[in-house]
Design an enzyme around this catalytic site. Sequence first.
Site, mmCIF file in Angstrom:
data_model
loop_
_atom_site.group_PDB
_atom_site.id
_atom_site.type_symbol
_atom_site.label_atom_id
_atom_site.label_comp_id
_atom_site.label_asym_id
_atom_site.label_seq_id
_atom_site.Cartn_x
_atom_site.Cartn_y
_atom_site.Cartn_z
ATOM 1 N N GLY A 220 34.920 -6.477 -29.141
ATOM 2 C CA GLY A 220 33.445 -6.453 -28.705
ATOM 3 C C GLY A 220 32.537 -5.731 -27.516
ATOM 4 O O GLY A 220 31.394 -6.218 -26.853
ATOM 5 N N ASP A 221 32.393 -4.708 -28.814
ATOM 6 C CA ASP A 221 30.756 -3.798 -27.977
ATOM 7 C C ASP A 221 30.253 -3.926 -29.554
ATOM 8 O O ASP A 221 29.973 -4.988 -30.223
ATOM 9 C CB ASP A 221 31.101 -2.355 -27.922
ATOM 10 C CG ASP A 221 30.317 -1.393 -26.688
ATOM 11 O OD1 ASP A 221 29.115 -1.834 -26.924
ATOM 12 O OD2 ASP A 221 31.215 -0.932 -26.254
ATOM 13 N N ASP A 222 29.063 -2.901 -29.908
ATOM 14 C CA ASP A 222 28.136 -3.406 -30.623
ATOM 15 C C ASP A 222 28.270 -3.394 -31.927
ATOM 16 O O ASP A 222 29.166 -2.506 -32.410
ATOM 17 C CB ASP A 222 27.645 -1.689 -30.628
ATOM 18 C CG ASP A 222 26.352 -1.911 -29.575
ATOM 19 O OD1 ASP A 222 26.565 -2.756 -28.742
ATOM 20 O OD2 ASP A 222 26.497 -0.053 -29.077
ATOM 21 N N LEU A 244 28.500 -7.759 -29.201
ATOM 22 C CA LEU A 244 27.146 -7.675 -28.679
ATOM 23 C C LEU A 244 26.190 -7.550 -29.879
ATOM 24 O O LEU A 244 24.876 -7.752 -29.599
ATOM 25 C CB LEU A 244 26.569 -6.442 -28.537
ATOM 26 C CG LEU A 244 27.921 -5.573 -26.657
ATOM 27 C CD1 LEU A 244 27.306 -4.626 -25.784
ATOM 28 C CD2 LEU A 244 28.492 -6.708 -25.859
#
Length: 420
Positions: A220-222, A244
């Site tokens: 859900g992030d980098d 991301l």
Amino acid sequence: MASSVLTIIAILACAFSFVDANPNRKICVVKGGQSKDIDDAPAILHAFKECGQHGKVLFNPQTYYVNSVMNVSWLKDVDIDIHGTLEWSTNITYWLNNSMQVGYQNQSTAFIIGGDNVRINAFGTGTFNGNGDDWYKWIRQQENTSNYPGRPHALTLSRLTNSAIHGLRFLRSQMWTMSIIHSHNLVLDSIFINNTANTDGADTIYSSHVVFNNWTVYNGDDSISLKANSTDITIRNCKFRNGLGIAIGSIGQYNDQFETIERVSVNNIDYENTLHAFYVKTWTDDQNGYPPNGGGGGLGYLSGVEVTNLNATGLRGAAFAVSQCTRFSGAPGVGNCTNSQFQIKNVAIKNLSGTTKSTRVASLQCSAVAPCSNITIADVDLRLANSTLASDYLCGNLINPMGFTCTGDVCVGGSATGEC
Ligand SMILES: *[C@@H]1O[C@H](CO)[C@@H](O)[C@H](O)[C@H]1NC(C)=O
Ligand SMILES: *[C@@H]1O[C@H](CO)[C@@H](O)[C@H](O)[C@H]1NC(C)=O
Ligand SMILES: *[C@@H]1O[C@H](CO)[C@@H](O)[C@H](O)[C@H]1NC(C)=O
Ligand SMILES: *[C@@H]1O[C@H](CO)[C@@H](O)[C@H](O)[C@H]1NC(C)=O
Ligand SMILES: *[C@@H]1O[C@H](CO)[C@@H](O)[C@H](O)[C@H]1NC(C)=O
Ligand SMILES: *[C@@H]1O[C@H](CO)[C@@H](O)[C@H](O)[C@H]1NC(C)=O
Ligand SMILES: *[C@@H]1O[C@H](CO)[C@@H](O)[C@H](O)[C@H]1NC(C)=O
Ligand SMILES: *[C@@H]1O[C@H](CO)[C@@H](O)[C@H](O)[C@H]1NC(C)=O
Ligand SMILES: *[C@@H]1O[C@H](CO)[C@@H](O)[C@H](O)[C@H]1NC(C)=O
Ligand SMILES: *[C@@H]1O[C@H](CO)[C@@H](O)[C@H](O)[C@H]1NC(C)=O
Ligand SMILES: *[C@@H]1O[C@H](CO)[C@@H](O)[C@H](O)[C@H]1NC(C)=O
Ligand SMILES: *[C@@H]1O[C@H](CO)[C@@H](O)[C@H](O)[C@H]1NC(C)=O
């Protein structure tokens, strides 16, 4: 016989197999207690102590339970074969108090691997299970959820050189999956990550000559993030899902520190449901607080980036985004978004096709003090649901766009995810 079979396998598997120059190396098979109540960390550390230099450490196809920190920083010329699963305990009180410093941004970790000439092969089956569901539930109940002190990364490669990891799987990482710091000449191949929450895939810091090949990252992030002093980094043949996208930064968080990110090559990436394909985030020139969640005032530049052959399905934001207005989470919503001294230059993004939910191909919020220069965006065919081309190129403080024309002004405001 055995050695000729090995040679054939080596030729077939090309650059990523490991030819053993020393077939008589000592082998340690790790014995696990086969119970969550028995901490296997001491047995694992014992095997590394016995065979971690000029030997081989073998994990059987079984589950090993890791209930305490492991710092294995002294490896040398070792094969590590992982056929089973290492599963980390969820005693949050223990980990918050005992996880080890990574050496940047006050980040910490559960497992450190360091040394020279380390060859980890997990055959596409060996798994590191961070048991993160408990962490994801717990962090939602905290007041400050970002970079919580003591919440550990699953694995940190620290001062690791001339080494390779092949076919390792990561599930439910406690926080970032893999941090790579002070490490050089690494090939990280065929890595599969499935985190269901906002945790990074991999982060590079003070590291060079790192190849990410054939990664699949659900997170859900980098998806992968290149931070301070990451140079000569290659990311190719990867699939990024839900996160991301590829991040540069955040960077410029340490007041007056000069940091660069240079010579980055990204090729043949498939994205699905990511926010961006590629984005850059730098702190402003105003220092507010200290890392992990505060900072600013850093110097330096990003230069020499070639991003080619990208295929996207359902991008959620601008394919290419720059925000130079990352700032302290606790700072008021006012401040100067265009005073960063960190410069973004010599970036080329070419051959990007697929579908998007955003009309923005690019959202480039650059610094007035050090404007973005020599930015190329070419050969883009991104379609909206009604099959019209996404055609917005929003710009601020950009010198000489190449391959595109700015169509409007960019949004200027605080952001940690590339757009506002
Ligand atoms: C968790 O770790 C703490 C601190 O190390 C320890 O005191 C406690 O007994 C552990 N809890 C469980 C359930 O193992
Ligand atoms: C934290 O860890 C230190 C050293 O490992 C230990 O002395 C201390 O008792 C621990 N505190 C808690 C609250 O577990
Ligand atoms: C890991 O072990 C090495 C060597 O013993 C030591 O120098 C280093 O400080 C340790 N790292 C942490 C974070 O404890
Ligand atoms: C850094 O982490 C330590 C514990 O790991 C914590 O006590 C300290 O408050 C953190 N510092 C900041 C600035 O958050
Ligand atoms: C790429 O990695 C995946 C695991 O995510 C693996 O199944 C596949 O075989 C790898 N492909 C190649 C060409 O090595
Ligand atoms: C990732 O994990 C989730 C939760 O267990 C699961 O539903 C999903 O199928 C997994 N995805 C892949 C590609 O393995
Ligand atoms: C980062 O790189 C810059 C430029 O090469 C160098 O001056 C600086 O010392 C490096 N910082 C660290 C912490 O290695
Ligand atoms: C891009 O991805 C879509 C959806 O997965 C696929 O149908 C298409 O063939 C891919 N195109 C390229 C050029 O890889
Ligand atoms: C959360 O962050 C705010 C702003 O940085 C700080 O004032 C507060 O003390 C933090 N709370 C905790 C529990 O760390
Ligand atoms: C932001 O800082 C820059 C450089 O100091 C200055 O030129 C600019 O006027 C400032 N912008 C605002 C809105 O204060
Ligand atoms: C512009 O950037 C591209 C991509 O990094 C680079 O190849 C080229 O040399 C740069 N041109 C100049 C004049 O610096
Ligand atoms: C297609 O969708 C976009 C975004 O919703 C909209 O701006 C545009 O007008 C639509 N084009 C047509 C031809 O319907």
